[in-house]
Design a protein around this motif. Sequence first.
Motif, PDB file in Angstrom:
ATOM      1  N   UNK A 277      40.693   3.599  16.240  1.00  0.00           N
ATOM      2  CA  UNK A 277      41.236   3.141  14.287  1.00  0.00           C
ATOM      3  C   UNK A 277      42.582   1.914  14.847  1.00  0.00           C
ATOM      4  N   UNK A 278      42.705   1.560  15.897  1.00  0.00           N
ATOM      5  CA  UNK A 278      43.518   0.605  16.339  1.00  0.00           C
ATOM      6  C   UNK A 278      43.425  -0.584  16.968  1.00  0.00           C
ATOM      7  N   UNK A 279      42.145  -0.451  18.406  1.00  0.00           N
ATOM      8  CA  UNK A 279      41.699  -1.724  17.962  1.00  0.00           C
ATOM      9  C   UNK A 279      40.080  -1.033  19.155  1.00  0.00           C
ATOM     10  N   UNK A 280      39.653  -3.070  19.367  1.00  0.00           N
ATOM     11  CA  UNK A 280      38.669  -2.821  19.875  1.00  0.00           C
ATOM     12  C   UNK A 280      38.604  -2.987  20.956  1.00  0.00           C
ATOM     13  N   UNK A 281      38.120  -1.968  22.526  1.00  0.00           N
ATOM     14  CA  UNK A 281      38.094  -3.066  23.425  1.00  0.00           C
ATOM     15  C   UNK A 281      36.788  -2.876  24.012  1.00  0.00           C
ATOM     16  N   UNK A 282      36.507  -4.186  25.090  1.00  0.00           N
ATOM     17  CA  UNK A 282      35.314  -4.461  25.829  1.00  0.00           C
ATOM     18  C   UNK A 282      35.545  -3.925  27.285  1.00  0.00           C
ATOM     19  N   UNK A 283      34.694  -3.119  27.722  1.00  0.00           N
ATOM     20  CA  UNK A 283      34.566  -2.940  28.704  1.00  0.00           C
ATOM     21  C   UNK A 283      33.567  -3.138  29.437  1.00  0.00           C
ATOM     22  N   UNK A 284      33.243  -2.781  31.105  1.00  0.00           N
ATOM     23  CA  UNK A 284      32.467  -2.660  31.608  1.00  0.00           C
ATOM     24  C   UNK A 284      32.042  -1.638  32.093  1.00  0.00           C
ATOM     25  N   UNK A 285      30.533  -0.845  32.031  1.00  0.00           N
ATOM     26  CA  UNK A 285      30.145   0.135  32.559  1.00  0.00           C
ATOM     27  C   UNK A 285      28.954   0.147  33.669  1.00  0.00           C
ATOM     28  N   UNK A 286      29.031   0.905  34.564  1.00  0.00           N
ATOM     29  CA  UNK A 286      27.750   0.386  35.512  1.00  0.00           C
ATOM     30  C   UNK A 286      26.292   0.258  35.025  1.00  0.00           C
ATOM     31  N   UNK A 287      25.426  -0.882  35.423  1.00  0.00           N
ATOM     32  CA  UNK A 287      23.849  -0.226  35.111  1.00  0.00           C
ATOM     33  C   UNK A 287      23.488   0.785  35.022  1.00  0.00           C
ATOM     34  N   UNK A 288      23.370   1.714  36.518  1.00  0.00           N
ATOM     35  CA  UNK A 288      22.891   3.085  36.517  1.00  0.00           C
ATOM     36  C   UNK A 288      23.514   4.251  35.601  1.00  0.00           C
ATOM     37  N   UNK A 289      24.771   4.166  35.515  1.00  0.00           N
ATOM     38  CA  UNK A 289      25.512   5.054  34.183  1.00  0.00           C
ATOM     39  C   UNK A 289      24.563   5.183  33.577  1.00  0.00           C
ATOM     40  N   UNK A 290      24.385   3.697  32.634  1.00  0.00           N
ATOM     41  CA  UNK A 290      23.582   3.774  31.145  1.00  0.00           C
ATOM     42  C   UNK A 290      22.082   4.055  31.003  1.00  0.00           C
ATOM     43  N   UNK A 291      21.350   3.391  32.484  1.00  0.00           N
ATOM     44  CA  UNK A 291      20.025   3.918  32.169  1.00  0.00           C
ATOM     45  C   UNK A 291      20.433   5.685  32.660  1.00  0.00           C
ATOM     46  N   UNK A 292      21.436   5.718  33.342  1.00  0.00           N
ATOM     47  CA  UNK A 292      21.043   7.520  33.419  1.00  0.00           C
ATOM     48  C   UNK A 292      21.399   8.032  31.519  1.00  0.00           C
ATOM     49  N   UNK A 293      22.250   7.451  30.760  1.00  0.00           N
ATOM     50  CA  UNK A 293      22.836   7.731  29.568  1.00  0.00           C
ATOM     51  C   UNK A 293      21.824   8.050  28.962  1.00  0.00           C
ATOM     52  N   UNK A 294      21.089   7.495  29.147  1.00  0.00           N
ATOM     53  CA  UNK A 294      20.210   6.657  27.882  1.00  0.00           C
ATOM     54  C   UNK A 294      18.948   7.453  28.447  1.00  0.00           C
ATOM     55  N   UNK A 295      18.340   7.511  29.647  1.00  0.00           N
ATOM     56  CA  UNK A 295      17.128   8.454  29.891  1.00  0.00           C
ATOM     57  C   UNK A 295      17.109   9.640  29.758  1.00  0.00           C
ATOM     58  N   UNK A 296      19.415  10.514  29.701  1.00  0.00           N
ATOM     59  CA  UNK A 296      19.031  11.197  29.324  1.00  0.00           C
ATOM     60  C   UNK A 296      19.097  11.712  27.694  1.00  0.00           C
ATOM     61  N   UNK A 297      19.540  11.087  26.942  1.00  0.00           N
ATOM     62  CA  UNK A 297      19.973  11.174  25.102  1.00  0.00           C
ATOM     63  C   UNK A 297      18.413  10.869  24.931  1.00  0.00           C
ATOM     64  N   UNK A 298      17.094   9.899  25.544  1.00  0.00           N
ATOM     65  CA  UNK A 298      16.487   9.704  25.236  1.00  0.00           C
ATOM     66  C   UNK A 298      15.215  11.201  25.147  1.00  0.00           C
ATOM     67  N   UNK A 299      15.729  12.110  26.104  1.00  0.00           N
ATOM     68  CA  UNK A 299      14.908  13.148  26.252  1.00  0.00           C
ATOM     69  C   UNK A 299      15.155  13.906  25.158  1.00  0.00           C
TER      70      UNK A 299
END
Length: 396
Positions: A277-299
């Motif tokens: 509610x207070x702010x939007x913070x931009x950050x970086x996640x690793x590609x490995x974490x992204x792909x793993x989470x995306x594939x799990x969510x798709x499954x």
Amino acid sequence: MRELLKWEALKVWKKNSFWLFFVLIPIVSCALYTYNYYDSLAQIDLQKERLEEQLKAVQEDDHTEGSKVFEQETQKQLDSVTDPDDSAVLNDQLEYLDRVIQGTDYVTSLVMIGEENQIISTNILQLNRNRLDDMLQEKIAPQRPLTLALPQDYLANFTPNERESYYQLNYKDKNASGLLYVKNFFEHSWGFIFLIVVVFLLGGTVSNEHQKGHDHLAFMRLQGISFLKWSVAKHLVNWGYVLFLLVLWFVPMIVLSLFLGGIGQLNYPVMAYDVSDAAINYTWMTLGAYDLKALLLLTLMAWFLVECFTLEGVFIKKELQIWILSVGIILLGAVLPLHSFNLLSYVKIDQVVTGGLNLERLHDYYSFEKSVLLLISAIVGLSISSLYLLKRRAIR
């Protein structure tokens, strides 16, 4: 139990549609990857030619202070495309960003994007500087050409001309290869296509059990097969086929990337959003974490759909009707108002994983952990409901 699993698996295995998808999915996956790879090379060659012509024109012009600065920056942009030394490219960009952030350098197209000259803020420049510094320290090879990464909500403030200029500069990440191409799969909403394939392959597995002329539920009772065992086998086989389709789609493409462009690095930085509610913070996640989470969510989304049309199959006997209803459910998820308890909104997998959906909300926030918990709860709930209703039908 082993024979029951084999029997249920063969029901899908013997379908003509299974063999059609078995052949087409790897071909389509590899064809799309190959087209993307060679098209990106052509785009980079075009940019190289444009920069070389631009550099030649500047060198032939009067050597004013402004033209000298423009010549230097054009040369750096050309180097970012052609220089084989990744660390040199990263160092050049870091030095340039430092000068721009400190206000000691000439303002160029790096910080002025689009015909309307949208100025890139110092915070965004610093965000990119941190990314480049991490890539240099961890020896991560950058994608070419090396350009600014702009947040999703930042781009929303651009005019159509500015967005078009930015996308032309970045090619919408078309040059991504290997593991980065997996990210593009979700970013460009190919997950919708995968879910539709799941519907066409597995949508009729339950409705076909009690069609006139081959009532498998009645046959099961005559054979003395436990209804619970049959139900567990049916679910395990359907879930297993979802995993098989994932392997069929992604593994051939990953193998192909070993020969075209390289598989990439798991620690490559991907932009994410931490919204409160207070702010939007931009950050970086690793590609490995992204792909793993995306594939799990798709499954999980695919398993959720399997349970949906399992429940549909209790009441609907025609497979075509199941297909139409299930595809309608997927499309509905794209148009319904966003809410973290709206399970259909999780078809927007890229936005859920990066937190991009939270940019459109005020107080109701998505998270990967929340999405996994809700989907698993829904899968369990739908499984119990369908098993209960199917058992009642079998008893009758």
